[in-house]
Write a protein that holds these residues in place. Structure first.
Motif, PDB file in Angstrom:
ATOM      1  N   ASP A  33     -28.204 -75.341  27.730  1.00 43.97           N
ATOM      2  CA  ASP A  33     -28.500 -76.210  26.586  1.00 43.97           C
ATOM      3  C   ASP A  33     -27.411 -77.268  26.402  1.00 43.97           C
ATOM      4  O   ASP A  33     -27.700 -78.446  26.175  1.00 43.97           O
ATOM      5  CB  ASP A  33     -28.628 -75.379  25.307  1.00 43.97           C
ATOM      6  N   ILE A  34     -26.165 -76.839  26.484  1.00 44.78           N
ATOM      7  CA  ILE A  34     -25.050 -77.780  26.327  1.00 44.78           C
ATOM      8  C   ILE A  34     -25.072 -78.819  27.439  1.00 44.78           C
ATOM      9  O   ILE A  34     -24.841 -80.019  27.202  1.00 44.78           O
ATOM     10  CB  ILE A  34     -23.703 -77.029  26.320  1.00 44.78           C
ATOM     11  N   SER A  35     -25.383 -78.392  28.642  1.00 45.71           N
ATOM     12  CA  SER A  35     -25.467 -79.328  29.758  1.00 45.71           C
ATOM     13  C   SER A  35     -26.567 -80.355  29.519  1.00 45.71           C
ATOM     14  O   SER A  35     -26.371 -81.560  29.735  1.00 45.71           O
ATOM     15  CB  SER A  35     -25.743 -78.564  31.062  1.00 45.71           C
ATOM     16  N   ALA A  36     -27.733 -79.900  29.060  1.00 46.90           N
ATOM     17  CA  ALA A  36     -28.840 -80.816  28.796  1.00 46.90           C
ATOM     18  C   ALA A  36     -28.485 -81.786  27.674  1.00 46.90           C
ATOM     19  O   ALA A  36     -28.775 -82.986  27.748  1.00 46.90           O
ATOM     20  CB  ALA A  36     -30.105 -80.030  28.447  1.00 46.90           C
ATOM     21  N   LEU A  37     -27.842 -81.276  26.624  1.00 37.89           N
ATOM     22  CA  LEU A  37     -27.484 -82.118  25.487  1.00 37.89           C
ATOM     23  C   LEU A  37     -26.514 -83.222  25.891  1.00 37.89           C
ATOM     24  O   LEU A  37     -26.718 -84.395  25.572  1.00 37.89           O
ATOM     25  CB  LEU A  37     -26.887 -81.253  24.378  1.00 37.89           C
ATOM     26  N   THR A  38     -25.458 -82.869  26.597  1.00 36.38           N
ATOM     27  CA  THR A  38     -24.458 -83.878  26.960  1.00 36.38           C
ATOM     28  C   THR A  38     -25.023 -84.875  27.969  1.00 36.38           C
ATOM     29  O   THR A  38     -24.697 -86.063  27.917  1.00 36.38           O
ATOM     30  CB  THR A  38     -23.180 -83.226  27.520  1.00 36.38           C
ATOM     31  N   ARG A  39     -25.894 -84.421  28.861  1.00 34.19           N
ATOM     32  CA  ARG A  39     -26.517 -85.356  29.807  1.00 34.19           C
ATOM     33  C   ARG A  39     -27.457 -86.316  29.093  1.00 34.19           C
ATOM     34  O   ARG A  39     -27.575 -87.483  29.484  1.00 34.19           O
ATOM     35  CB  ARG A  39     -27.272 -84.591  30.894  1.00 34.19           C
ATOM     36  N   MET A  40     -28.119 -85.847  28.062  1.00 34.70           N
ATOM     37  CA  MET A  40     -29.067 -86.690  27.340  1.00 34.70           C
ATOM     38  C   MET A  40     -28.394 -87.819  26.584  1.00 34.70           C
ATOM     39  O   MET A  40     -28.928 -88.928  26.489  1.00 34.70           O
ATOM     40  CB  MET A  40     -29.879 -85.847  26.346  1.00 34.70           C
ATOM     41  N   TYR A  41     -27.220 -87.550  26.029  1.00 39.14           N
ATOM     42  CA  TYR A  41     -26.612 -88.490  25.089  1.00 39.14           C
ATOM     43  C   TYR A  41     -25.485 -89.328  25.683  1.00 39.14           C
ATOM     44  O   TYR A  41     -24.925 -90.172  24.997  1.00 39.14           O
ATOM     45  CB  TYR A  41     -26.120 -87.745  23.854  1.00 39.14           C
ATOM     46  N   THR A  42     -25.127 -89.094  26.934  1.00 42.20           N
ATOM     47  CA  THR A  42     -24.052 -89.875  27.546  1.00 42.20           C
ATOM     48  C   THR A  42     -24.585 -90.691  28.718  1.00 42.20           C
ATOM     49  O   THR A  42     -25.606 -90.344  29.326  1.00 42.20           O
ATOM     50  CB  THR A  42     -22.918 -88.970  28.056  1.00 42.20           C
ATOM     51  N   LYS A  43     -23.887 -91.770  29.015  1.00 39.53           N
ATOM     52  CA  LYS A  43     -24.214 -92.559  30.190  1.00 39.53           C
ATOM     53  C   LYS A  43     -23.845 -91.766  31.438  1.00 39.53           C
ATOM     54  O   LYS A  43     -22.784 -91.148  31.503  1.00 39.53           O
ATOM     55  CB  LYS A  43     -23.444 -93.888  30.185  1.00 39.53           C
ATOM     56  N   SER A  44     -24.723 -91.777  32.408  1.00 37.23           N
ATOM     57  CA  SER A  44     -24.466 -91.007  33.619  1.00 37.23           C
ATOM     58  C   SER A  44     -23.336 -91.621  34.431  1.00 37.23           C
ATOM     59  O   SER A  44     -23.152 -92.837  34.433  1.00 37.23           O
ATOM     60  CB  SER A  44     -25.729 -90.920  34.485  1.00 37.23           C
ATOM     61  N   LYS A  45     -22.586 -90.768  35.085  1.00 35.63           N
ATOM     62  CA  LYS A  45     -21.521 -91.241  35.979  1.00 35.63           C
ATOM     63  C   LYS A  45     -22.115 -91.481  37.359  1.00 35.63           C
ATOM     64  O   LYS A  45     -22.974 -90.740  37.824  1.00 35.63           O
ATOM     65  CB  LYS A  45     -20.404 -90.189  36.065  1.00 35.63           C
ATOM     66  N   VAL A  46     -21.649 -92.531  38.003  1.00 35.08           N
ATOM     67  CA  VAL A  46     -22.148 -92.847  39.337  1.00 35.08           C
ATOM     68  C   VAL A  46     -21.713 -91.745  40.302  1.00 35.08           C
ATOM     69  O   VAL A  46     -20.540 -91.417  40.420  1.00 35.08           O
ATOM     70  CB  VAL A  46     -21.612 -94.208  39.814  1.00 35.08           C
ATOM     71  N   ASN A  47     -22.703 -91.168  40.960  1.00 34.00           N
ATOM     72  CA  ASN A  47     -22.410 -90.073  41.883  1.00 34.00           C
ATOM     73  C   ASN A  47     -23.391 -90.153  43.051  1.00 34.00           C
ATOM     74  O   ASN A  47     -24.573 -89.891  42.896  1.00 34.00           O
ATOM     75  CB  ASN A  47     -22.544 -88.725  41.164  1.00 34.00           C
ATOM     76  N   GLY A  48     -22.907 -90.552  44.190  1.00 33.25           N
ATOM     77  CA  GLY A  48     -23.773 -90.732  45.341  1.00 33.25           C
ATOM     78  C   GLY A  48     -24.413 -89.457  45.831  1.00 33.25           C
ATOM     79  O   GLY A  48     -25.362 -89.481  46.605  1.00 33.25           O
ATOM     80  N   LYS A  49     -23.916 -88.302  45.371  1.00 34.14           N
ATOM     81  CA  LYS A  49     -24.482 -87.031  45.806  1.00 34.14           C
ATOM     82  C   LYS A  49     -25.749 -86.673  45.035  1.00 34.14           C
ATOM     83  O   LYS A  49     -26.504 -85.803  45.452  1.00 34.14           O
ATOM     84  CB  LYS A  49     -23.444 -85.916  45.625  1.00 34.14           C
ATOM     85  N   LEU A  50     -25.973 -87.326  43.898  1.00 34.01           N
ATOM     86  CA  LEU A  50     -27.142 -87.011  43.082  1.00 34.01           C
ATOM     87  C   LEU A  50     -28.348 -87.815  43.542  1.00 34.01           C
ATOM     88  O   LEU A  50     -28.225 -88.985  43.911  1.00 34.01           O
ATOM     89  CB  LEU A  50     -26.868 -87.340  41.608  1.00 34.01           C
TER      90      LEU A  50
END
Length: 303
Positions: A155-172
């Motif tokens: 839940d915490i992971s989903a919440l923080t991903r929802m509300y923050t700008k994603s970091k550039v990560n070529g592995k994703l």
């Protein structure tokens, strides 16, 4: 709009944070086929995997756009997302994101972690481990059912991903790196080694959306007056518009004054024994503020 210890929900998003297009896609599919989420063809109709189908349905429920028991559109869902008459079915107006944020964070029955974070967690600077530990403590003290640590972590992971700008990560994969629509509000930001979520002036929050939230708050209280403090801070298990929108007190007062001007003879601010009180003096419904806002935007575009 009040936490009931016996009625809570955790981990129902299948570990997927809400993505752009999902609410529109899910709602339109549901309008075309009321049983789409139970259908074996759901993955084809929605163009996503099986777990994502369940996640889309969850986010529609958590944002109060469809009923939990029947999957039928709510009145509010129809008002916003109906493909023919909806106010903003394709999420083209940032105001709708603020509205959906309110609907999510004021829904402790379906989005308990989101309710907790925006109403009860008050630390401005924090790391992921602090969030998880604080949520565990809150759940242990206020929730009847047992919730696994891994579920709370998800839940915490989903919440923080929802509300923050994603970091550039070529592995994703490209789709995984797309920001959630909720990230544009800036309510949670990445910092070196953690996050920040600080009360602030929110000039981008439309008065009408704030007024919608305050009116829903009054309706849930069945009250004609409340202290300003209750608008600002969550007491016991209640929601609080000021907390959910991460507003400083002076901005809450400013927005209340703007709200009073928006539809006159509906609310008043009075000083009662040295304490500011908000009085509801009219019978305006929350949805009237939405109609007024989107109608005004439509007229501006036409002109």
């Amino acid at each position: 709009m009040q936490l009931t210890p016996e009625t809570t929900a955790f981990g129902r998003h299948e570990t997927f944070a809400l993505r752009y297009g999902w609410l529109t896609k899910g709602f339109l599919a549901l309008k075309a086929d009321c049983s789409v989420f139970e259908s074996d063809e759901a993955t084809v109709q929605l163009g996503v995997g099986k777990n994502m189908v369940a996640s889309i349905r969850y986010w529609l429920r958590a944002c109060q756009l469809i009923e939990v028991s029947s999957n039928r559109p709510t009145d509010l869902g129809e008002l916003i997302f109906d493909p023919e008459t909806g106010l903003d079915p394709y999420l083209e107006d940032e105001a709708t994101i603020w509205l959906l944020h309110w609907l999510l964070a004021s829904n402790p029955k379906q989005a308990t972690t989101w309710f907790w974070f925006f109403n009860k967690f008050h630390k401005s600077h924090f790391e992921t481990t602090e969030l998880i530990d604080a949520l565990k403590e809150y759940v242990n003290e206020n929730v009847k059912s047992k919730v696994s640590p891994s579920t709370l972590k998800n839940d915490i992971s989903a919440l923080t991903r929802m509300y923050t700008k994603s970091k550039v990560n070529g592995k994703l994969p490209a789709e995984e790196s797309l920001d959630s629509p909720f990230s544009i509000m800036g309510l949670i930001t990445n910092t070196h080694g953690g996050y920040d979520s600080t009360p602030s002036y929110r000039g981008q929050l439309p008065t009408a959306i704030f007024a919608f939230a305050v009116t829903q708050f009054f309706e849930s209280q069945s009250a004609t007056s409340v202290p300003l403090e209750q608008i600002m801070y969550s007491r016991t298990h209640q929601v609080a518009p000021g907390a959910i929108f991460r507003l400083v007190e002076t901005d809450v007062v400013n927005k209340l004054e703007d709200m009073i001007s928006l539809i006159p003879n509906t609310y008043e601010i009075r000083d009662v024994a040295g304490q500011l009180q908000i009085f509801k003096t009219g019978n305006v419904k929350a949805a009237e503020y939405l109609r007024k806002y989107y109608t005004g935007i439509s007229q501006e575009v036409k002109s």
